[in-house]
Design a protein around this motif. Structure first.
Motif, PDB file in Angstrom:
ATOM      1  N   GLN A 125       3.224   1.899   3.686  1.00 45.37           N
ATOM      2  CA  GLN A 125       4.380   2.796   3.585  1.00 45.37           C
ATOM      3  C   GLN A 125       5.382   2.519   4.694  1.00 45.37           C
ATOM      4  OE1 GLN A 125       5.490   4.462   1.345  1.00 45.37           O
ATOM      5  NE2 GLN A 125       6.400   6.417   1.912  1.00 45.37           N
ATOM      6  N   ARG A 126       4.903   2.249   5.904  1.00 43.77           N
ATOM      7  CA  ARG A 126       5.815   1.944   7.012  1.00 43.77           C
ATOM      8  C   ARG A 126       6.587   0.657   6.737  1.00 43.77           C
ATOM      9  NH1 ARG A 126       1.484   3.602  10.241  1.00 43.77           N
ATOM     10  NH2 ARG A 126       0.927   1.446  10.777  1.00 43.77           N
ATOM     11  N   ASP A 156       9.361   1.414   4.506  1.00 42.76           N
ATOM     12  CA  ASP A 156      10.434   2.121   5.217  1.00 42.76           C
ATOM     13  C   ASP A 156      11.263   1.181   6.090  1.00 42.76           C
ATOM     14  OD1 ASP A 156       9.681   4.519   4.122  1.00 42.76           O
ATOM     15  OD2 ASP A 156       8.403   5.090   5.809  1.00 42.76           O
ATOM     16  N   GLU A 157      10.650   0.069   6.520  1.00 45.15           N
ATOM     17  CA  GLU A 157      11.301  -0.820   7.483  1.00 45.15           C
ATOM     18  C   GLU A 157      11.811  -2.118   6.850  1.00 45.15           C
ATOM     19  OE1 GLU A 157       8.172  -1.349  10.282  1.00 45.15           O
ATOM     20  OE2 GLU A 157       8.228   0.742  10.986  1.00 45.15           O
ATOM     21  N   VAL A 172      10.055   7.676  -1.473  1.00 45.58           N
ATOM     22  CA  VAL A 172       9.376   7.789  -0.181  1.00 45.58           C
ATOM     23  C   VAL A 172       8.697   9.147  -0.069  1.00 45.58           C
ATOM     24  CG1 VAL A 172       9.694   7.868   2.319  1.00 45.58           C
ATOM     25  CG2 VAL A 172      10.931   6.167   0.956  1.00 45.58           C
ATOM     26  N   ASP A 191       4.760   9.964   0.378  1.00 45.13           N
ATOM     27  CA  ASP A 191       4.273  10.766   1.499  1.00 45.13           C
ATOM     28  C   ASP A 191       3.307  11.861   1.033  1.00 45.13           C
ATOM     29  OD1 ASP A 191       5.662   9.310   3.376  1.00 45.13           O
ATOM     30  OD2 ASP A 191       7.377  10.687   3.463  1.00 45.13           O
TER      31      ASP A 191
END
Length: 239
Positions: A135-136, A139-140, A201, A205
């Motif tokens: 997930q990170r 996001d990046e 996202v 989460d």
């Protein structure tokens, strides 16, 4: 032959010829992954026919499942993926229509909801860390990177957290079909391939939170909601 009959015959012939021209155009590689057709007025000028003649040809394409209409009068070409062979090649599956996409997403929903439920029941710390890492990375993403592979890695991490190789096998074999479906959805919504959608996202989460808490029912529901929203984003309707 009276005049009205002659006019009808002429229009039918023109529409048939225009349909052949459209089919020839859509056979070009640039349309393999689908896309938005030019406006009707532009297409009519390109083929040198009236808009009623063009619309008759477009209706034939829609009836054949080659294009769909979205957002009013916009027409979108259905994407096509090469057949994917399973096992010894006894059967193959390919995405040729939106109906195929919907069936693919329905199967994916069943597999992924069960995987999320089992992942929460097992609640393995190392597996959860891998989900959070995926997930990170999503996001990046850097500009120009495609969201799909990062998104798919997240879902594969959830499947792996269920510690059942059949989940990862089933999801892995669907990679091409899911990719085509996701990318086509982005084309329909005019979303860049490197844009991470905040709603997605947030849905991820909630899945992570339920797995981390060890709540199988909540994990299943969170994944189920995510899968349903994916279909709504594609078709504007629930599964």
């Amino acid at each position: 032959m009276n005049e009205p009959t002659r006019q009808t015959t002429t229009m039918t012939n023109l529409s048939s010829h225009t349909l052949q021209q459209l089919e020839a155009m859509l056979s070009h590689p640039q349309w393999h992954n689908g896309g938005r057709l030019p406006p009707e007025a532009e297409l009519a000028r390109h083929f040198g026919v009236s808009r009623p003649v063009l619309r008759t040809a477009l209706i034939a394409l829609r009836d054949a499942g080659r294009i769909i209409s979205k957002r009013g009068s916009a027409n979108f070409v259905q994407p096509h993926t090469d057949a994917m062979q399973f096992g010894s090649g006894v059967q193959s599956l390919a995405i040729n229509t939106v109906f195929d996409m919907k069936r693919c997403m329905r199967f994916r929903q069943i597999v992924e909801c069960a995987a999320a439920e089992d992942a929460a029941r097992i609640r393995d710390a190392n597996s959860i860390s891998k989900i959070e890492l995926a997930q990170r990375k999503m996001d990046e993403l850097l500009p120009g990177d495609h969201v799909f592979e990062a998104d798919f890695a997240f879902h594969m991490a959830v499947a792996e957290a269920a510690q059942n190789p059949y989940f990862t096998f089933a999801l892995g074999t669907m990679h091409n079909q899911i990719k085509l479906t996701v990318e086509f959805t982005r084309k329909l919504q005019d979303l860049p391939q490197d844009m991470v959608v905040p709603r997605v996202v947030g849905e991820h989460d909630r899945i992570i939170a339920a797995i981390r808490e060890g709540n199988p029912a909540a994990a299943r529901e969170a994944m189920n909601f995510h899968m349903k929203q994916s279909v709504i984003r594609l078709l504007g309707e629930d599964m």
